[in-house]
Design an enzyme around this catalytic site. Structure first.
Site, mmCIF file in Angstrom:
data_model
loop_
_atom_site.group_PDB
_atom_site.id
_atom_site.type_symbol
_atom_site.label_atom_id
_atom_site.label_comp_id
_atom_site.label_asym_id
_atom_site.label_seq_id
_atom_site.Cartn_x
_atom_site.Cartn_y
_atom_site.Cartn_z
ATOM 1 C CG HIS A 284 44.788 44.440 33.630
ATOM 2 N ND1 HIS A 284 45.629 45.484 33.334
ATOM 3 C CD2 HIS A 284 45.587 43.416 34.056
ATOM 4 C CE1 HIS A 284 46.878 45.108 33.556
ATOM 5 N NE2 HIS A 284 46.879 43.857 34.003
ATOM 6 C CD GLU A 285 43.985 40.392 35.982
ATOM 7 O OE1 GLU A 285 44.728 39.580 35.400
ATOM 8 O OE2 GLU A 285 44.410 41.287 36.718
ATOM 9 C CG HIS B 119 47.048 39.355 31.586
ATOM 10 N ND1 HIS B 119 48.230 39.823 31.053
ATOM 11 C CD2 HIS B 119 46.866 40.043 32.758
ATOM 12 C CE1 HIS B 119 48.740 40.740 31.859
ATOM 13 N NE2 HIS B 119 47.928 40.900 32.893
#
Length: 822
Positions: free
Chosen positions: A479-480, A483
């Site tokens: 998820h990170e 980004h």
């Protein structure tokens, strides 16, 4: 836009007047003091013209001398004015002579907050209140507004960049023909416009200019959300200095700077921009449009480690007095809110074998897929872009380091370190070139209020991701990493459109994680269907328990992206304490992207996504930019009636469940296709039958055989069992033993704690207490459950746990919990 904000509203004001001047580069020079919990030093801001100047400059050669209508409009709508004072009381000339040079260590002239104590204490800042004295003959000066909160500003001065020798090589300013002010303007104008190929020389010039002497103090003032600066006689933005230095100190209670202790009990500090971004770390321009570069020199006690958003892997330089100096820089312009710093006694977690012993380290890098490389030039502002670097285009993983408190070094090596290369490589295979050249990952203190946060070149992860299997750690890391593309390299032009960051990261984490596990296509699909089922349940629960106005992904609607004449704006609901705990932007954004991918087909969708990344990296976007390009890339006969207008109407500008999503989930509920969800359903039925049996099992009667379940399957199982009115202590004890719930990851244990609280399973109360202490990123909701039960023992448990952690707890979380317990 009305800037006279009602203090009862929960919108976050972005006060900086970016239409007039834009910060192009920040140079920070800071000292970190763990004893006083203060960061102090200087920041030098280098300005270029704002958007309103650029428009005027195209139509007149006298733009520097003429005040625009927009300037006058901004002054008429300012939230507060600096009062004038009679010349006999104070004058600008007198103010400049009376203000002593406020260097580090010169504390006698300041009160306890670091402000001048010979002026009014009611104002945080002093001398600027008198900047409209007799010397201005009643004319108003231009007001530079910076976003600022919880800072003690000591002095503001213009920087004499013309005093720096040797700049002639890069600037062509005619020293003899220009006045000193025009010369300083011209030097900075040419400095910020240097081409990308001389970025090293540009950074060196910024460094030397930032060390130049001051050439006149500026008047300044603050209110709750801004620092306001004037130069007497500078009546338009064009007359205002292009390089200023601000001497300041943070405050221990600053809302975006967290002072605490790590898991080993050592002092540390980190910044987490939400909800007020970086304005309690340094005065800056917070609107997303104010994209800038930065460099920072930070001194801290040795052997502490300084980590920061920076392109270079900084190494400490020893200094006298047992200190070290660290220097970082970035060359890619980004919003100031993305700047992150963490200082603490971290240890770097390294593999037990050296890289030369790792066969993976020696394998050749594979070229990027043909359809994700493009010869077209980038469309962003000029900077050294990795998308135009052939070596970066074949780099499937980037250099990375992992840091943690010493006591978590083993857990990081076991749970995290080995996951980083496959997760990075998978992200590359899906989206193409990594936007950033390197990555640091830090396990942050226990009070960190979420599971993770991504900033340029650095990711914060909660200690909660290290427990149980690799599943939670892997999905959150993915998820990170996502980004880096969506949220950082491509940002939202209006912060209310969070789904452009969080929706994409949530959707991509499943794709990355399935690839990183090297799952066969059918297993990857099953895993993703199960996670969709879990998110559907979560979204329904969230929408049932949140205000309708907080459920809209595009709350500004047709005004999204619009700002006032000055460039100031607000972030809708930006200060609402509920917002930090809501997942609507994650979940509805995820389901929209999932709907589009399923509608258009996986191959078509991800091929488009790579093209989109190539076109829009380094830029700010609105929802329609993404949707318009997506639909234009699909033949009209295959769009299935989709249009930008109906997607915006049905998904982004309405509360509740979008109709298309409701229909999809109803069909799924009627005829479930997910093998894993069906298997969980069968296991739930076994547990319900077990719970209905008499407490004493008949002789010879065998217990049901339960399947081995993955963490996501266990979560769904526990959520289904939460819907049961009663579960016996024997059933709960068996449940715990069957799946080893106390040793599972934090998401599983969270659902288990909910079951314990609901059914008053006293034997497991200590597990709830442990969760509230060690998993603060996820435990806030449990305090509410303990209090709602109106059970004296559970309420005592909530109060006892809060007393143990409240001093170190994240402020926003502590405030919410305190209200729950009162």
């Amino acid at each position: 836009m009305d800037l006279k904000l009602d203090p009862s509203r929960d919108d976050l004001p972005l006060m900086a007047n970016t239409s007039h001047l834009l910060v192009k580069h920040y140079v920070l020079d800071l000292d970190v003091d763990f004893g006083s919990r203060i960061i102090e030093g200087t920041i030098v801001l280098f300005f270029g013209e704002g958007s309103s100047f650029e428009k005027r400059a195209g139509s007149t050669q006298e733009a520097f001398q003429v005040e625009s209508e927009e300037d006058r409009t901004f002054r008429a709508t300012e939230p507060r004015h600096v009062p004038e004072t009679a010349a006999s009381t104070f004058s600008p000339q007198m103010g400049c002579s009376e203000c002593a040079a406020c260097g580090k260590g010169d504390q006698d002239a300041f009160d306890n907050d670091g402000n001048h104590d010979n002026w009014e204490h009611a104002s945080e800042i002093s001398s600027s209140k008198y900047c409209c004295g007799a010397g201005n003959h009643g004319r108003e000066d231009f007001l530079l507004v910076l976003d600022c909160c919880d800072l003690s500003v000591l002095k503001v001065e213009e920087v004499d960049v013309a005093a720096v020798p040797g700049l002639e090589r890069f600037t062509k300013a005619p020293k003899l023909a220009a006045s000193p002010e025009k010369l300083r303007h011209e030097i900075v104008r040419e400095l910020v416009a240097l081409p990308a190929e001389v970025w090293r020389e540009q950074l060196e010039c910024y460094t030397r200019c930032s060390q130049a002497p001051g050439c006149g103090e500026l008047f300044f003032d603050t209110d709750n959300w801004s620092l306001q600066i004037r130069k007497p006689g500078a009546q338009a933005a064009a007359d205002f200095p292009r390089a200023i230095r601000v001497w300041y100190k943070t405050k221990p209670e600053g809302q975006s700077v967290t002072w605490t202790s790590d898991q080993s009990g050592r002092p540390c500090v980190y910044t987490m921009g939400s909800p007020i971004n970086n304005r309690a770390l340094f005065p800056c321009q917070e609107p997303p449009v104010a994209m800038s570069t930065w460099q920072a020199t930070v001194r801290a006690a040795a052997p502490s480690v300084v980590l920061m958003s920076g392109e270079n892997s900084a190494k400490p330089t020893p200094l006298p007095e047992v200190c070290s100096s660290w220097h970082y820089y970035v060359t890619m312009p980004m919003p100031a809110s993305t700047f992150t710093i963490a200082v603490g006694y971290w240890t770097e977690v390294k593999p037990k074998t050296s890289p030369s012993d790792d066969p993976e380290a020696e394998r050749p890098l594979l070229p990027l897929k043909a359809d994700s490389r493009y010869a077209d030039p980038c469309s962003h502002v000029d900077y050294p872009c990795r998308f135009q670097d052939p070596s970066a285009a074949t780099q499937d993983t980037i250099p990375h380091r992992v840091f943690a408190p010493l006591c978590l070094e083993g857990a990081c090596r076991e749970a995290l370190l080995w996951l980083v290369p496959p997760c990075l490589s998978t992200a590359y295979s899906v989206l193409g070139t990594h936007p950033f050249s390197r990555l640091d990952i830090l396990i942050v203190p226990a009070n960190f209020p979420s599971l993770g946060m991504a900033s340029p070149h650095i990711i914060f992860l909660s200690q909660s991701t290290l427990t149980g299997t690799s599943h939670l750690c892997g999905t959150r890391l993915c998820h990170e990493i996502a980004h880096a593309w969506f949220g950082l390299a491509i940002g939202a032009r209006d912060w209310t459109e969070e789904w452009l960051s969080e929706g994409f990261a949530t959707h991509l984490e499943d794709v990355f994680w399935a690839e990183a596990q090297k799952l066969p296509p059918h297993e990857a699909l099953e895993q993703q269907e199960l996670r969709a089922c879990l998110r559907w349940r979560r979204l329904q629960d969230e929408l049932r328990n949140s205000p309708e106005e907080m459920q809209v992904l595009r709350p500004n609607k047709e005004e999204t992206g619009l700002v006032s004449a000055s460039g100031a704006s607000v972030v809708k609901h930006g200060l609402n304490p509920e917002k930090g705990f809501m997942q609507v932007h994650y979940l509805k954004g995820y389901f929209l992207l999932r709907f589009l991918a399923r509608t258009l087909g996986k191959d078509t969708y991800f091929s488009f996504l790579r093209k989109f990344v190539h076109l829009f990296h380094g830029k700010l976007i609105l929802s329609q930019d993404f949707l318009q390009m997506l639909l234009e890339s699909i033949p009209e006969d295959k769009r299935l009636g989709l249009s930008v207008e109906n997607i915006v109407r049905d998904w982004l500008e309405c509360s509740g469940i979008p109709k298309a999503l409701q229909e999809e989930r109803e069909a799924e509920d009627c005829a479930p296709t997910g093998l894993l969800a069906r298997r969980v359903g069968a296991e739930v039925a076994k547990w319900i039958r077990l719970n209905r049996r008499p407490r004493k099992r008949k002789r010879g009667k065998r217990e049901a055989a339960f399947e081995k379940l993955s963490p996501d399957e266990i979560i769904l199982l526990l959520e289904c069992l939460l819907e049961q009115k009663t579960l016996s202590p024997q059933t709960l004890q068996c449940l715990q033993q069957t799946y080893g719930l106390q040793e599972q990851d934090a998401e599983v244990r969270h659902r288990w704690c909910e079951l314990v609280v609901k059914h008053k399973h006293t034997k497991a109360y200590e597990q709830v207490a442990r969760f509230l202490r060690e998993d603060q990123a996820m435990g806030v909701y449990l305090y509410g459950e303990l209090m709602v039960s109106e059970d004296a023992r559970q309420q005592q448990l909530a109060h006892r746990c809060f007393e143990l952690v409240k001093e170190h707890m994240d402020r926003a979380s502590a405030q919410v919990v305190s209200e729950m317990l009162s």
